[in-house]
Design an enzyme around this catalytic site. Structure first.
Site: not given
Ligand code: KIV
Length: 263
Positions: A44, A82, A111, A113, A180
């Site tokens: 994000s 991420d 993390k 997806e 989510e």
């Molecule tokens: O990128 C992010 O901030 C996220 C959260 C919304 C879980 O993946």
């Protein structure tokens, strides 16, 4: 929290896990001194910091830069990073290199997806010593396939699919999963069925923990008001008022004051 085992312990003890998404060293210092358990350097960042329309625009270089900054601000904290758009879809070698780069930049875990199509990557990362957090439900990197930012898993088939994906993630060795924008009852059912801790965002109260983006809970964006975000302060108004106050003081020759002038 410092280790993946702390997530498992929190789940066993039914102690809610608190994760905050941030992107820089200054906020990392604040979060590290707070009651939060873990930091997420979310993709994000592409939207919040870099002004892009979606997380599709996050790159590995961008993620590594922000992970390193967060790590400098929070040297001892659990930091999840991420894996950006497509980085797990270019083959095992490329996925391993991307995850390795995030870990060397300072992440404690990565993390990613979804699960379908990258089972081999998940198993390989875990087997290589890289803790993996899953992310199911609304997976923002697939926004163009999903047709927008919508609640996922509402109909029985989609709900069954999500439950199956959570099970597969657990079997592949993921230590936790973000859920989510899924119906609260579904998130609670997955949490009940699975041993791995679930971290919810827009997924109700029945998960093992919650994650929010710090700028959302601080209300820094005056326009972005999704129902699942609680704004603990109207940050955009507070910041704007502070800037306006400064401007008034400068124009009225009230700043700097005598004690703020260096001799
Ligand atoms: O990128 C992010 O901030 C996220 C959260 C919304 C879980 O993946």
């Amino acid at each position: 929290m410092k280790h993946v085992t702390d997530f498992a312990r929190a789940r066993r003890e039914l102690r809610p896990i608190v994760m905050i998404a941030i992107y820089d060293a200054l906020m990392a210092r604040i979060v590290a001194a707070s009651a939060a358990d873990a930091i997420l350097v979310g993709d994000s960042v592409a939207m919040v910091v870099h002004g892009h329309p979606s997380t599709v625009h996050a790159t590995l270089e961008m993620m590594c830069t922000h992970v390193a900054a967060v790590r400098r601000g929070a040297p001892e904290f659990f930091v999840v990073a991420d894996l950006p758009f497509l980085s797990v879809r270019r083959g095992l070698g490329a996925a391993t290199d991307a995850a390795g780069a995030l870990m060397q930049a300072g992440a404690t875990a990565v993390k990613l997806e979804g699960v379908t199509g990258h089972e081999e990557v998940i198993a390989h990362l875990v087997g290589s010593g890289i803790p993996v957090m899953g992310h199911l439900g609304l997976t923002p990197q697939s926004v163009h396939v999903l047709g927008g930012y919508r609640v996922q898993g509402r109909d029985p088939a989609a709900s069954e699919r999500l439950r199956g994906e959570a099970q597969r993630l657990e079997e592949l060795g993921a230590f936790s999963v973000v859920l989510e924008c899924v119906p609260a009852a579904l998130a609670a059912a997955i949490t009940e069925e699975r041993a791995l801790p679930t971290i919810g965002i827009g997924a109700g109260r029945g998960t093992s923990g919650q994650v929010l983006v710090l700028s959302d809970l601080l209300g820094l964006d005056g326009q972005f008001r999704p129902r699942f975000v609680r704004r603990y302060v109207e940050g955009h108004a507070v910041v704007r008022e502070a800037i306006d106050h400064f401007a008034r003081d400068v124009r009225a020759a009230q700043f700097p004051a005598h004690e703020e002038v260096l001799a």
